[in-house]
Design an enzyme around this catalytic site. Structure first.
Site, PDB file in Angstrom:
ATOM      1  N   LYS A 196       2.314 -10.660  -3.023  1.00 25.24           N
ATOM      2  CA  LYS A 196       2.665 -10.196  -1.680  1.00 25.24           C
ATOM      3  C   LYS A 196       1.731 -10.858  -0.677  1.00 25.24           C
ATOM      4  CE  LYS A 196       3.146  -6.163   1.263  1.00 25.24           C
ATOM      5  NZ  LYS A 196       3.375  -4.712   1.328  1.00 25.24           N
ATOM      6  N   LYS A 254       7.079 -11.596  -2.265  1.00 23.94           N
ATOM      7  CA  LYS A 254       7.416 -11.079  -0.947  1.00 23.94           C
ATOM      8  C   LYS A 254       6.573 -11.759   0.103  1.00 23.94           C
ATOM      9  CE  LYS A 254       7.143  -6.748   1.528  1.00 23.94           C
ATOM     10  NZ  LYS A 254       6.510  -5.470   1.569  1.00 23.94           N
TER      11      LYS A 254
HETATM   12  C1  PBG Z   1       3.814  -1.220   2.729  1.00 25.95           C
HETATM   13  C2  PBG Z   1       4.948  -2.163   2.748  1.00 25.95           C
HETATM   14  C3  PBG Z   1       5.242  -3.140   3.704  1.00 25.95           C
HETATM   15  C4  PBG Z   1       6.472  -3.673   3.363  1.00 25.95           C
HETATM   16  C5  PBG Z   1       6.882  -3.034   2.188  1.00 25.95           C
HETATM   17  N1  PBG Z   1       5.919  -2.122   1.806  1.00 25.95           N
HETATM   18  C6  PBG Z   1       4.533  -3.525   4.949  1.00 25.95           C
HETATM   19  C7  PBG Z   1       3.183  -4.095   4.873  1.00 25.95           C
HETATM   20  O1  PBG Z   1       2.662  -4.427   3.815  1.00 25.95           O
HETATM   21  O2  PBG Z   1       2.565  -4.180   5.940  1.00 25.95           O
HETATM   22  C8  PBG Z   1       7.225  -4.703   4.160  1.00 25.95           C
HETATM   23  C9  PBG Z   1       8.712  -4.680   4.020  1.00 25.95           C
HETATM   24  C10 PBG Z   1       9.456  -5.394   5.087  1.00 25.95           C
HETATM   25  O3  PBG Z   1       8.895  -6.021   6.008  1.00 25.95           O
HETATM   26  O4  PBG Z   1      10.687  -5.347   5.015  1.00 25.95           O
HETATM   27  N2  PBG Z   1       2.693  -1.598   2.037  1.00 25.95           N
END
Ligand code: PBG
Length: 329
Positions: A196, A254
């Site tokens: 991520k 992601k």
């Molecule tokens: C929370 C989380 C996030 C997303 C999924 N879980 C945001 C972040 O890490 O700031 C992003 C999903 C999206 O942008 O569609 N940890």
């Protein structure tokens, strides 16, 4: 002098194109994210995510039934937490009657066979919008992982089939896996957000949950001390292999469309299912361009979806899931 091979023969019409098509999309490919809020009769459009909504529990129930009829069998739940319930340690995340726990029960009641995954991270519960507990100007790792493990147990007690830690703390998969085993939840899956990246593509999601990091004197307003540097590729493989060793059943990359190289890299390296998340900013960009008439919404939606699958994704988490499936049928 004729070419012996004419590649265009296999592109002559839709019949031959579909006969030789290498990649196919079906409703089975999707995991659909759902945003949940407190209240009754609420279907609240997210301003930066046109045609995407936050649902109160009563309307969530209808929505999952609709999804099930369309052939969508897996949901990923996120909750928007009331401001007054937020603190540094995500205390509310452990409330057995919290919004997430009630949302899981609601989905399971409405659709017992629906696969329910829950987002496990502190940010929607954090007064500071971070995925970890803050202490002395640091996001502290191991204490955060302990809370994530308790949170996971709480979600599973409510009925979740899978927990999906999205926080990027080190070692949290092991901490969660051990907690699940200790509690006898040996059939619970973990879908790890293993690669991520610290990405600006999450902006609209943070609007949806009101979970953006706040201004603090001693902590940067971004998530770069825990989410990955988007310049890195080999690190994604390392992160993913570690999560698998720690007990992840499914791994994830992601964001999506700018990270197809990472999807392929990981798909070639691991032997567990690989998920990709087409995140909120990707959705917003397509919606905005389509609204302006600059791009064809449905064609771009299908092309990006196909690109994920072709790149090697076994599972696609997407805000377009419902629209794609409607278009397929
Ligand atoms: C929370 C989380 C996030 C997303 C999924 N879980 C945001 C972040 O890490 O700031 C992003 C999903 C999206 O942008 O569609 N940890």
């Amino acid at each position: 002098m004729y070419p012996l091979r004419r590649n265009r023969r296999l592109r002559t019409n839709e019949a031959i194109r579909s006969l030789v098509r290498e990649t196919i999309i079906t409703p089975n490919d999707f995991l659909i994210p759902l945003f949940v809020v407190e209240g009754k009769d609420i279907k609240d459009e997210i301003p930066s995510m046109p045609n995407y909504f936050r649902y109160s529990l009563d309307l969530l129930e209808n929505e999952v039934k609709v999804l099930w009829k369309l052939g969508l069998k897996s949901v990923l739940l996120f909750v928007k937490v009331t401001d007054s319930l937020k603190d540094n340690k995500g205390t509310e995340a452990l409330n057995p009657d919290g919004l997430m726990q009630r949302a899981v029960r609601t989905v399971k009641n409405a659709c017992p066979d629906m696969l329910v995954m829950t987002d496990v991270a502190l940010d929607p519960y954090s007064a500071y919008g971070h995925d970890g507990i803050i202490e002395n100007g640091q996001i502290i790792n191991d204490e955060t992982a302990e809370v994530l493990a308790e949170m996971s147990i709480s979600h599973v007690q409510a009925g979740a089939d899978f927990v999906a830690p999205s926080d990027m703390m080190d070692g949290r998969i092991l901490t969660i896996r051990e907690a699940l085993e200790d509690e006898g939840f040996n059939n619970t899956g973990i879908m790890s957000y293993s690669a991520k990246y610290a990405s600006a593509f999450y902006g609209p999601f943070r609007d949806a949950l009101d979970s953006a990091p706040v201004d603090l004197v001693d902590i940067p307003k971004d998530k770069k001390t825990y989410q990955m540097d988007y310049a890195n590729r080999f690190e994604a493989v390392r992160e993913t292999e570690m999560d698998i060793d720690e007990g992840a059943d499914i791994v994830m990359v992601k964001p999506g469309i700018s990270y197809l190289d990472i999807v392929r890299e990981i798909k070639n390296d691991v032997d567990v299912p690989v998920a990709v998340y087409q995140v909120s900013g990707e959705y917003a960009m397509i919606k905005a361009a389509a609204e302006k008439g600059w791009l064809d919404h449905d064609q771009i939606m299908m092309e990006t979806t196909m690109a994920f699958k072709r790149a090697g994704a076994d599972i696609i988490a997407s805000y377009f899931a419902k629209d794609v499936v409607k278009l397929l049928s």
